[in-house]
Design an enzyme around this catalytic site. Sequence first.
Site, PDB file in Angstrom:
ATOM      1  N   SER A  30       4.939   6.879   2.222  1.00  8.38           N
ATOM      2  CA  SER A  30       5.453   5.484   2.524  1.00  8.38           C
ATOM      3  C   SER A  30       5.096   4.222   1.717  1.00  8.38           C
ATOM      4  O   SER A  30       3.593   4.263   1.595  1.00  8.38           O
ATOM      5  CB  SER A  30       5.286   5.173   4.017  1.00  8.38           C
ATOM      6  OG  SER A  30       5.953   6.297   4.794  1.00  8.38           O
ATOM      7  N   ASP A  79      -2.139   0.340   8.286  1.00  4.10           N
ATOM      8  CA  ASP A  79      -1.003   1.079   7.978  1.00  4.10           C
ATOM      9  C   ASP A  79       0.242   0.738   8.907  1.00  4.10           C
ATOM     10  O   ASP A  79       1.050   1.437   9.043  1.00  4.10           O
ATOM     11  CB  ASP A  79      -1.008   2.657   8.025  1.00  4.10           C
ATOM     12  CG  ASP A  79      -2.287   3.203   7.161  1.00  4.10           C
ATOM     13  OD1 ASP A  79      -2.396   2.512   6.001  1.00  4.10           O
ATOM     14  OD2 ASP A  79      -2.914   3.986   7.532  1.00  4.10           O
ATOM     15  N   ASN A 100       0.983  -1.142  -0.112  1.00  6.03           N
ATOM     16  CA  ASN A 100      -0.035  -0.097   0.172  1.00  6.03           C
ATOM     17  C   ASN A 100       1.092   1.344   0.083  1.00  6.03           C
ATOM     18  O   ASN A 100       2.033   1.195   0.393  1.00  6.03           O
ATOM     19  CB  ASN A 100      -0.703   0.052   1.290  1.00  6.03           C
ATOM     20  CG  ASN A 100      -1.651   1.320   1.162  1.00  6.03           C
ATOM     21  OD1 ASN A 100      -2.425   1.569   0.450  1.00  6.03           O
ATOM     22  ND2 ASN A 100      -1.590   1.777   2.552  1.00  6.03           N
ATOM     23  N   HIS A 146       0.796   5.218   1.462  1.00  3.85           N
ATOM     24  CA  HIS A 146       0.283   5.778   2.507  1.00  3.85           C
ATOM     25  C   HIS A 146       0.795   7.256   2.643  1.00  3.85           C
ATOM     26  O   HIS A 146       2.110   7.352   2.560  1.00  3.85           O
ATOM     27  CB  HIS A 146       0.234   4.954   3.680  1.00  3.85           C
ATOM     28  CG  HIS A 146      -0.111   5.930   4.965  1.00  3.85           C
ATOM     29  ND1 HIS A 146      -1.513   6.119   5.092  1.00  3.85           N
ATOM     30  CD2 HIS A 146       0.310   6.534   5.970  1.00  3.85           C
ATOM     31  CE1 HIS A 146      -1.800   6.712   6.240  1.00  3.85           C
ATOM     32  NE2 HIS A 146      -0.857   7.169   6.656  1.00  3.85           N
TER      33      HIS A 146
HETATM   34  C1  GRF Z   1      -3.044   9.007  -2.021  1.00  3.48           C
HETATM   35  O1  GRF Z   1      -2.571   9.926  -1.482  1.00  3.48           O
HETATM   36  C2  GRF Z   1      -2.378   7.794  -1.539  1.00  3.48           C
HETATM   37  O2  GRF Z   1      -1.347   7.854  -0.954  1.00  3.48           O
HETATM   38  C3  GRF Z   1      -3.684   7.192  -0.323  1.00  3.48           C
HETATM   39  O3  GRF Z   1      -4.753   7.841  -1.185  1.00  3.48           O
HETATM   40  C4  GRF Z   1      -4.482   8.651  -2.227  1.00  3.48           C
HETATM   41  C5  GRF Z   1      -4.915   8.192  -3.391  1.00  3.48           C
HETATM   42  O4  GRF Z   1      -4.660   9.196  -4.503  1.00  3.48           O
HETATM   43  N1  GRF Z   1      -3.413   5.980  -0.195  1.00  3.48           N
HETATM   44  P1  GRF Z   1      -4.924   8.357  -5.891  1.00  3.48           P
HETATM   45  O5  GRF Z   1      -6.268   7.865  -6.104  1.00  3.48           O
HETATM   46  O6  GRF Z   1      -3.967   7.215  -6.216  1.00  3.48           O
HETATM   47  O7  GRF Z   1      -4.814   9.754  -7.054  1.00  3.48           O
END
Ligand code: GRF
Length: 190
Positions: free
Chosen positions: A138, A147, A109, A111
């Site tokens: 991260s 997370d 994932n 984050h």
């Molecule tokens: C990103 O900031 C990611 O880190 C978080 O959710 C957001 C998703 O944005 N988990 P996108 O859909 O990839 O534009």
Amino acid sequence: MKPKAKVGILISGRGSNMASLIAAAQDFDCPFEIALVASDKPDAPGLTFAKAAAVATFAQSPKGIAKAEYEAAIETALLSTGVEVIALAGYMRLLSDAFVARWKGRIINIHPSLLPKYKGLDTHRRAIEAGDSHAGCSVHVVTEELDGGAVLGQAEVAILPDDTPATLAERVLQEEHRLYPKVLADFVTQ
Ligand code: GRF
């Protein structure tokens, strides 16, 4: 050359990180290919982008069905496209412990914080309010703890005096787009 690892991406929204993974996968030397983009939101804008890039898509709303049934549908789609590794990219739903256990060590994932700081939501506002000098993003292994899995890579962004959560999020997002393909490539070749 070794066969490319088949990656399934789970999204819920705009899919800009998904787009960065799809773009990276187009490189001849990239060690992964995107076998499927799946979403819990049938109207997620990212699905439109994936279709336009000729990537297979699947959408299943969890509304009105049991969580296990919803996850089984997603999993069937992942397995039928040969997915070996799952990359969460703005997927806003918690996977069940049973699902995570079945894919143990094969889900990652991205984050938007420097983990272990600021797990969960609203990370940029929390970093600004804490007076941090840096924020960032991260990529981590997904475990049953939100997370909480091992961090595989991070990128830092300086917090500027006049930053708002939105301006900071924009700069962190640029780093996410660089970081995620790099870490995923390392992850599938390790
Ligand atoms: C990103 O900031 C990611 O880190 C978080 O959710 C957001 C998703 O944005 N988990 P996108 O859909 O990839 O534009």
